[in-house]
Design a protein around this motif. Sequence first.
Motif, PDB file in Angstrom:
ATOM      1  N   GLY A  20      -2.124 -17.262  66.542  1.00  0.00           N
ATOM      2  CA  GLY A  20      -3.137 -16.976  67.175  1.00  0.00           C
ATOM      3  C   GLY A  20      -4.814 -16.586  66.150  1.00  0.00           C
ATOM      4  N   PHE A  21      -4.085 -17.659  64.771  1.00  0.00           N
ATOM      5  CA  PHE A  21      -4.791 -17.336  63.383  1.00  0.00           C
ATOM      6  C   PHE A  21      -5.363 -18.749  63.876  1.00  0.00           C
ATOM      7  CE2 PHE A  21      -2.514 -14.149  62.410  1.00  0.00           C
ATOM      8  CZ  PHE A  21      -3.247 -13.880  60.772  1.00  0.00           C
ATOM      9  N   LYS A  22      -6.666 -19.117  62.795  1.00  0.00           N
ATOM     10  CA  LYS A  22      -7.542 -20.332  62.831  1.00  0.00           C
ATOM     11  C   LYS A  22      -7.540 -20.351  60.789  1.00  0.00           C
ATOM     12  CE  LYS A  22      -9.727 -19.976  67.081  1.00  0.00           C
ATOM     13  NZ  LYS A  22      -9.987 -19.385  68.246  1.00  0.00           N
TER      14      LYS A  22
ATOM     15  N   ILE B  98     -14.099  -5.514  60.263  1.00  0.00           N
ATOM     16  CA  ILE B  98     -14.991  -6.367  60.129  1.00  0.00           C
ATOM     17  C   ILE B  98     -15.675  -5.424  61.914  1.00  0.00           C
ATOM     18  CG2 ILE B  98     -16.347  -8.170  61.118  1.00  0.00           C
ATOM     19  CD1 ILE B  98     -15.317  -8.108  58.452  1.00  0.00           C
ATOM     20  N   GLU B  99     -16.797  -4.332  61.520  1.00  0.00           N
ATOM     21  CA  GLU B  99     -17.532  -3.655  62.853  1.00  0.00           C
ATOM     22  C   GLU B  99     -16.513  -3.212  63.535  1.00  0.00           C
ATOM     23  OE1 GLU B  99     -20.454  -6.202  64.544  1.00  0.00           O
ATOM     24  OE2 GLU B  99     -21.009  -6.665  63.003  1.00  0.00           O
ATOM     25  N   ASN B 100     -15.933  -3.493  64.485  1.00  0.00           N
ATOM     26  CA  ASN B 100     -15.426  -2.505  65.184  1.00  0.00           C
ATOM     27  C   ASN B 100     -13.506  -3.924  65.446  1.00  0.00           C
ATOM     28  OD1 ASN B 100     -16.897  -0.263  65.801  1.00  0.00           O
ATOM     29  ND2 ASN B 100     -17.432  -1.319  67.590  1.00  0.00           N
ATOM     30  N   LYS B 101     -14.033  -4.259  64.472  1.00  0.00           N
ATOM     31  CA  LYS B 101     -12.557  -5.599  65.260  1.00  0.00           C
ATOM     32  C   LYS B 101     -11.600  -5.232  62.756  1.00  0.00           C
ATOM     33  CE  LYS B 101     -13.795  -8.380  68.218  1.00  0.00           C
ATOM     34  NZ  LYS B 101     -13.265  -9.676  68.581  1.00  0.00           N
ATOM     35  N   VAL B 102     -10.534  -5.901  62.853  1.00  0.00           N
ATOM     36  CA  VAL B 102      -9.738  -6.120  61.777  1.00  0.00           C
ATOM     37  C   VAL B 102      -9.764  -7.633  61.532  1.00  0.00           C
ATOM     38  CG1 VAL B 102      -7.236  -5.394  61.062  1.00  0.00           C
ATOM     39  CG2 VAL B 102      -8.682  -3.574  62.653  1.00  0.00           C
ATOM     40  N   ARG B 103     -10.087  -8.078  60.120  1.00  0.00           N
ATOM     41  CA  ARG B 103     -10.182  -9.458  60.058  1.00  0.00           C
ATOM     42  C   ARG B 103      -8.133  -9.329  59.078  1.00  0.00           C
ATOM     43  NH1 ARG B 103     -14.549 -12.544  57.492  1.00  0.00           N
ATOM     44  NH2 ARG B 103     -15.223 -12.542  59.454  1.00  0.00           N
ATOM     45  N   LEU B 104      -7.262 -10.289  60.211  1.00  0.00           N
ATOM     46  CA  LEU B 104      -6.299 -10.208  59.257  1.00  0.00           C
ATOM     47  C   LEU B 104      -6.398 -11.496  58.569  1.00  0.00           C
ATOM     48  CD1 LEU B 104      -4.102  -9.538  62.342  1.00  0.00           C
ATOM     49  CD2 LEU B 104      -4.956  -8.242  60.761  1.00  0.00           C
ATOM     50  N   ILE B 105      -5.663 -12.151  56.988  1.00  0.00           N
ATOM     51  CA  ILE B 105      -4.858 -13.095  56.362  1.00  0.00           C
ATOM     52  C   ILE B 105      -4.404 -13.050  56.338  1.00  0.00           C
ATOM     53  CG2 ILE B 105      -7.047 -13.107  54.164  1.00  0.00           C
ATOM     54  CD1 ILE B 105      -8.609 -11.271  54.574  1.00  0.00           C
ATOM     55  N   SER B 106      -3.786 -14.293  56.180  1.00  0.00           N
ATOM     56  CA  SER B 106      -2.661 -15.120  55.798  1.00  0.00           C
ATOM     57  C   SER B 106      -2.730 -16.528  54.994  1.00  0.00           C
ATOM     58  CB  SER B 106      -1.973 -15.056  57.209  1.00  0.00           C
ATOM     59  OG  SER B 106      -1.626 -16.420  56.955  1.00  0.00           O
TER      60      SER B 106
ATOM     61  N   ASN C 212      -7.575 -14.285  61.303  1.00  0.00           N
ATOM     62  CA  ASN C 212      -7.416 -13.817  62.911  1.00  0.00           C
ATOM     63  C   ASN C 212      -8.427 -12.399  63.167  1.00  0.00           C
ATOM     64  OD1 ASN C 212      -7.368 -13.776  65.196  1.00  0.00           O
ATOM     65  ND2 ASN C 212      -4.438 -13.645  65.276  1.00  0.00           N
ATOM     66  N   GLU C 213      -9.149 -12.488  64.025  1.00  0.00           N
ATOM     67  CA  GLU C 213      -9.756 -11.706  64.081  1.00  0.00           C
ATOM     68  C   GLU C 213      -9.705 -10.530  65.631  1.00  0.00           C
ATOM     69  OE1 GLU C 213     -14.015 -11.239  63.939  1.00  0.00           O
ATOM     70  OE2 GLU C 213     -13.822 -12.202  61.509  1.00  0.00           O
ATOM     71  N   VAL C 214      -8.406  -9.169  65.345  1.00  0.00           N
ATOM     72  CA  VAL C 214      -8.335  -8.766  66.639  1.00  0.00           C
ATOM     73  C   VAL C 214      -9.142  -7.454  66.637  1.00  0.00           C
ATOM     74  CG1 VAL C 214      -5.934  -9.746  66.059  1.00  0.00           C
ATOM     75  CG2 VAL C 214      -6.565  -7.487  64.924  1.00  0.00           C
TER      76      VAL C 214
END
Length: 134
Positions: free
Chosen positions: A36-38, A19-27, A57-59
Amino acid sequence: MKKGLYAKYKGEDYKARLIENKVRLISYNATDLDKGFKEKKYPDNYDISNLPRVYINEVEQNEIEDIYEIELIGVIDGLEVQILNENVNEYLVATSDVTIGVELDLDRKDRDTFMDWVPKSRVKTITHKKSVIL
């Protein structure tokens, strides 16, 4: 069935999206709330009774230890096909190669797409892991 984009974050592998300059992590694991996940909030008009609980979590890209693509290939009678999905006993396979589609007697979906459910016992799976450069 593990396929698609994955990222290693804090020693764990997660399904990922860029996602743009971030990485969206899915759990799908509530214990990741401690990392840090929501929890994903679905819109009010969704019937959530059959939807999974998803944690996001977007990191920043530099927080990711590794990012890679997993491709799952099936081999049936020596011929390669894509594995699209699975159930308990079968894989959903597809090919755009007419020769392979006809040889394996797959259902023709359109001019150059053949797809069918095939017993897992007929399919040898090959997993390709390819690093992604951010």
